[in-house]
Design an enzyme around this catalytic site. Sequence first.
Site, mmCIF file in Angstrom:
data_model
loop_
_atom_site.group_PDB
_atom_site.id
_atom_site.type_symbol
_atom_site.label_atom_id
_atom_site.label_comp_id
_atom_site.label_asym_id
_atom_site.label_seq_id
_atom_site.Cartn_x
_atom_site.Cartn_y
_atom_site.Cartn_z
ATOM 1 N N PRO A 131 41.780 43.908 44.000
ATOM 2 C CG PRO A 131 40.326 45.172 42.646
ATOM 3 C CD PRO A 131 40.431 43.706 43.453
ATOM 4 C CB SER A 162 49.844 33.567 45.847
ATOM 5 O OG SER A 162 49.383 34.640 45.960
ATOM 6 N NE ARG A 216 39.145 36.136 37.929
ATOM 7 C CZ ARG A 216 38.245 36.705 36.808
ATOM 8 N NH1 ARG A 216 39.155 37.440 36.131
ATOM 9 N NH2 ARG A 216 37.005 36.612 36.696
ATOM 10 C CE1 TYR A 229 49.497 53.435 32.098
ATOM 11 C CE2 TYR A 229 50.136 51.544 30.469
ATOM 12 C CZ TYR A 229 49.965 51.978 31.845
ATOM 13 O OH TYR A 229 50.343 51.354 33.070
ATOM 14 N N PRO A 271 50.730 32.401 49.457
ATOM 15 C CG PRO A 271 50.467 34.415 50.116
ATOM 16 C CD PRO A 271 49.750 33.410 49.576
ATOM 17 C CD GLU A 284 52.551 49.111 33.381
ATOM 18 O OE1 GLU A 284 52.196 49.365 32.455
ATOM 19 O OE2 GLU A 284 52.228 49.671 34.453
ATOM 20 C CE1 TYR A 291 50.752 39.589 40.210
ATOM 21 C CE2 TYR A 291 51.043 40.129 42.447
ATOM 22 C CZ TYR A 291 50.852 40.377 41.366
ATOM 23 O OH TYR A 291 51.008 41.976 40.917
HETATM 24 C C1 LIG Z 1 47.841 39.142 44.030
HETATM 25 C C2 LIG Z 1 46.889 38.032 44.006
HETATM 26 C C3 LIG Z 1 47.207 36.627 44.346
HETATM 27 C C4 LIG Z 1 46.027 35.846 44.467
HETATM 28 N N1 LIG Z 1 46.704 34.537 44.908
HETATM 29 C C5 LIG Z 1 45.398 33.601 45.094
HETATM 30 C C6 LIG Z 1 45.714 32.206 45.327
HETATM 31 O O1 LIG Z 1 46.845 31.883 45.680
HETATM 32 N N2 LIG Z 1 44.715 31.119 45.462
HETATM 33 C C7 LIG Z 1 43.337 31.760 45.143
HETATM 34 O O2 LIG Z 1 42.506 30.859 45.266
HETATM 35 N N3 LIG Z 1 43.077 32.787 44.966
HETATM 36 C C8 LIG Z 1 44.297 33.950 44.566
HETATM 37 N N4 LIG Z 1 43.733 35.220 44.305
HETATM 38 C C9 LIG Z 1 42.353 35.376 44.018
HETATM 39 C C10 LIG Z 1 42.143 34.973 42.529
HETATM 40 O O3 LIG Z 1 43.124 35.946 41.462
HETATM 41 C C11 LIG Z 1 40.773 35.270 42.114
HETATM 42 O O4 LIG Z 1 40.354 36.672 42.361
HETATM 43 C C12 LIG Z 1 39.602 34.298 42.641
HETATM 44 O O5 LIG Z 1 40.504 32.952 42.278
HETATM 45 C C13 LIG Z 1 38.500 34.499 42.176
HETATM 46 O O6 LIG Z 1 38.257 34.421 40.793
HETATM 47 P P1 LIG Z 1 37.133 33.681 40.322
HETATM 48 O O7 LIG Z 1 37.221 34.052 38.683
HETATM 49 O O8 LIG Z 1 37.000 32.444 40.610
HETATM 50 O O9 LIG Z 1 36.080 34.676 40.763
HETATM 51 P P2 LIG Z 1 35.247 36.001 40.236
HETATM 52 O O10 LIG Z 1 34.469 35.474 38.880
HETATM 53 O O11 LIG Z 1 36.264 36.879 39.856
HETATM 54 O O12 LIG Z 1 34.354 36.379 41.219
HETATM 55 C C14 LIG Z 1 34.897 36.722 42.431
HETATM 56 C C15 LIG Z 1 33.903 36.651 43.616
HETATM 57 O O13 LIG Z 1 32.779 37.605 43.325
HETATM 58 C C16 LIG Z 1 31.736 36.688 43.432
HETATM 59 N N5 LIG Z 1 30.860 37.454 42.259
HETATM 60 C C17 LIG Z 1 31.185 37.413 41.144
HETATM 61 N N6 LIG Z 1 30.320 38.119 40.275
HETATM 62 C C18 LIG Z 1 29.539 38.582 40.947
HETATM 63 C C19 LIG Z 1 28.151 39.075 40.975
HETATM 64 N N7 LIG Z 1 27.983 39.935 39.784
HETATM 65 N N8 LIG Z 1 27.497 39.564 42.159
HETATM 66 C C20 LIG Z 1 27.858 39.151 43.240
HETATM 67 N N9 LIG Z 1 29.107 38.548 43.408
HETATM 68 C C21 LIG Z 1 29.787 38.249 42.512
HETATM 69 C C22 LIG Z 1 31.987 35.258 43.093
HETATM 70 O O14 LIG Z 1 31.343 34.557 43.718
HETATM 71 C C23 LIG Z 1 33.266 35.576 43.622
HETATM 72 O O15 LIG Z 1 33.245 35.012 45.285
HETATM 73 C C24 LIG Z 1 44.886 36.174 44.314
HETATM 74 C C25 LIG Z 1 44.667 37.379 43.733
HETATM 75 C C26 LIG Z 1 45.540 38.356 43.879
HETATM 76 C C27 LIG Z 1 45.044 39.700 43.130
HETATM 77 C C1 HEM Z 2 47.800 56.016 34.647
HETATM 78 C C2 HEM Z 2 47.159 55.419 34.482
HETATM 79 C C3 HEM Z 2 46.500 54.107 35.276
HETATM 80 C C4 HEM Z 2 46.466 54.080 36.619
HETATM 81 C C5 HEM Z 2 46.585 55.130 37.571
HETATM 82 C C6 HEM Z 2 46.033 52.718 37.193
HETATM 83 C C7 HEM Z 2 45.862 52.372 38.367
HETATM 84 C C8 HEM Z 2 45.692 51.139 38.779
HETATM 85 C C9 HEM Z 2 45.188 50.667 40.139
HETATM 86 C C10 HEM Z 2 45.535 51.469 41.402
HETATM 87 C C11 HEM Z 2 44.956 49.182 40.128
HETATM 88 C C12 HEM Z 2 44.759 48.513 41.501
HETATM 89 C C13 HEM Z 2 46.165 47.641 41.516
HETATM 90 C C14 HEM Z 2 46.191 46.764 42.817
HETATM 91 O O1 HEM Z 2 45.361 45.949 42.752
HETATM 92 O O2 HEM Z 2 46.715 47.183 43.703
HETATM 93 C C15 HEM Z 2 45.083 48.954 38.736
HETATM 94 C C16 HEM Z 2 44.729 47.641 38.254
HETATM 95 C C17 HEM Z 2 44.583 47.384 37.031
HETATM 96 N N1 HEM Z 2 44.832 48.081 35.788
HETATM 97 FE FE1 HEM Z 2 45.531 49.931 35.851
HETATM 98 N N2 HEM Z 2 45.883 51.942 36.154
HETATM 99 C C18 HEM Z 2 46.281 52.794 34.931
HETATM 100 C C19 HEM Z 2 46.215 52.431 33.542
HETATM 101 C C20 HEM Z 2 45.882 51.230 33.043
HETATM 102 C C21 HEM Z 2 45.790 50.593 31.831
HETATM 103 C C22 HEM Z 2 46.239 51.614 30.674
HETATM 104 C C23 HEM Z 2 45.367 49.247 31.920
HETATM 105 C C24 HEM Z 2 44.787 48.660 30.770
HETATM 106 C C25 HEM Z 2 43.910 48.959 29.825
HETATM 107 C C26 HEM Z 2 44.965 49.039 33.016
HETATM 108 C C27 HEM Z 2 44.468 47.815 33.649
HETATM 109 C C28 HEM Z 2 44.471 47.436 34.877
HETATM 110 C C29 HEM Z 2 43.955 45.963 35.144
HETATM 111 C C30 HEM Z 2 43.472 44.908 34.296
HETATM 112 C C31 HEM Z 2 44.133 46.135 36.646
HETATM 113 C C32 HEM Z 2 43.556 44.957 37.339
HETATM 114 C C33 HEM Z 2 42.224 45.023 37.903
HETATM 115 C C34 HEM Z 2 41.439 44.004 38.728
HETATM 116 O O3 HEM Z 2 42.347 43.237 39.375
HETATM 117 O O4 HEM Z 2 40.148 43.857 38.717
HETATM 118 N N3 HEM Z 2 45.450 50.121 33.945
HETATM 119 N N4 HEM Z 2 45.333 50.080 38.014
#
Ligand SMILES: Cc1cc2nc3c(=O)[nH]c(=O)nc-3n(C[C@H](O)[C@H](O)[C@H](O)COP(=O)(O)OP(=O)(O)OC[C@H]3O[C@@H](n4cnc5c(N)ncnc54)[C@H](O)[C@@H]3O)c2cc1C
Ligand code: HEM
Length: 396
Positions: free
Chosen positions: A392, A209, A206, A95, A277, A137, A190
Amino acid sequence: MLSAHTIATVKSTIPLLESAGVAITDHFYQRMFRLNPELKNIFNMANQANGRQQFALFSAITAYAKNIDNLGVLSEVVERVAQKHTSFFIQPEHYDIVGHHLIETLRELAPDAFTPEVEQAWTEAYGALANIFINREGDLYKQTEQAPGGWLGQRKFTVLSKTPESSLVTSFVLSPVDGKPVIGYKPGQYLGIKVQPKHCEYAEMRQYSLSDKPNSSTYRISVKREQGEVNGLVSNHLHDSVEEGDVLDILPPAGDFFLQHQHLPTVLISAGVGLTPMMSMLEATVDSHPQTPIHFLHACENPEQHSFTQRVAELEKITPELNAYTWYANHAPEQDNVFSGLMSLAPMAQQLPLGSGNFYICGPTGFMSFIKNQLLDLGVKDAQIHYEVFGPHSDL
Ligand SMILES: Cc1cc2nc3c(=O)[nH]c(=O)nc-3n(C[C@H](O)[C@H](O)[C@H](O)COP(=O)(O)OP(=O)(O)OC[C@H]3O[C@@H](n4cnc5c(N)ncnc54)[C@H](O)[C@@H]3O)c2cc1C
Ligand code: HEM
């Protein structure tokens, strides 16, 4: 406690924040990754490339500024973000880094408006928000560590089995290397997973679920292979390079999307891999509350991409209260309760518990908005509708 002056000063910057928009969080993340590149081991860079995380953070910051004197309205958001943060094992010291880059971003983007008074107010306000997250947290980490089968941070799990569920989705059953029990979870939650795919400079984290009902010794996740112009890093790594017997680093279950009242009529609505899920909720409800009316509505491209078809059919046979319906975007229907085209709820409205049920939705955000609007049109109340974004969060 923030002073009235601090609150007023933060609020006075809202027009500035709103006119700058996501340029603020864009600048913030670029700055942070340039000066603290180690954080690329935590953040998903694909969510940076598509702008979804910048938007999520920008929305959270402006919502905070607007509600700084009425934080109660943000409690759901805080809970969702804190749950998500724990699946990345975010620590209090992170933070300080984020706070520093946020303040410096404001200074760099709006040097004239960023007076010492504004700096002081935003520093205090950020500190207060950071403390809310750090405390929640901390509580979650403590609870998870102390519960039977719980742990803190990463724990090593062996892949016990790897099973294709459809042409794109594969399930992985994970069992802890230490052979001890695992903590339970609420169906819908998840796991966090940390891997370092070949040729990747940084670790990748990542969420997946949990796709089965809880048991005390294993977890199951079901992963869709993400293909596009750039193939998804982690999903393709899991499909192609992780085999039975391999070991993965897993973070404990988390999440604010879960089954609320197992005794109330339940409607599970998913598209594509959004059914994971729902499978957990379905298995858990059939197991412990078989008298609960459940409707399982699923949309996907075609039968080849339809996961868990057999399992849902088996459960339907042994559970009179379960009714499953399928929509294929590109396939002609061949049996009862299978339709082609987009999911349409109006024709089956009489069968749905519109007034008394809980509706859970998971799939692409366009699909979820489409379904939510249909439900609202049919008179379902907002409070009955729960949804999960596989990335997100964004409002529907
Ligand atoms: C709460 C939650 C639950 C989830 N549950 C599941 C689940 O049960 N099963 C599941 O399969 N997934 C689930 N997901 C999604 C999972 O976490 C990943 O986001 C997913 O598997 C994609 O990750 P990846 O690393 O393969 O793709 P990433 O590398 O993260 O890329 C994501 C997408 O963006 C595209 N991409 C990447 N880089 C670029 C770029 N530079 N330009 C253009 N396009 C780009 C890729 O082709 C891909 O389609 C969940 C996510 C969350 C937040
Ligand atoms: C007050 C401070 C912060 C706020 C308001 C904030 C807010 C958020 C929000 C709104 C999301 C999206 C959540 C969702 O998917 O529903 C998120 C995700 C996330 N945050 Fe924070 N955050 C804070 C601090 C931090 C810190 C200190 C870290 C660590 C360096 C962090 C790391 C992450 C990561 C890794 C994700 C997921 C990103 C992704 O899925 O791409 N955050 N945060």
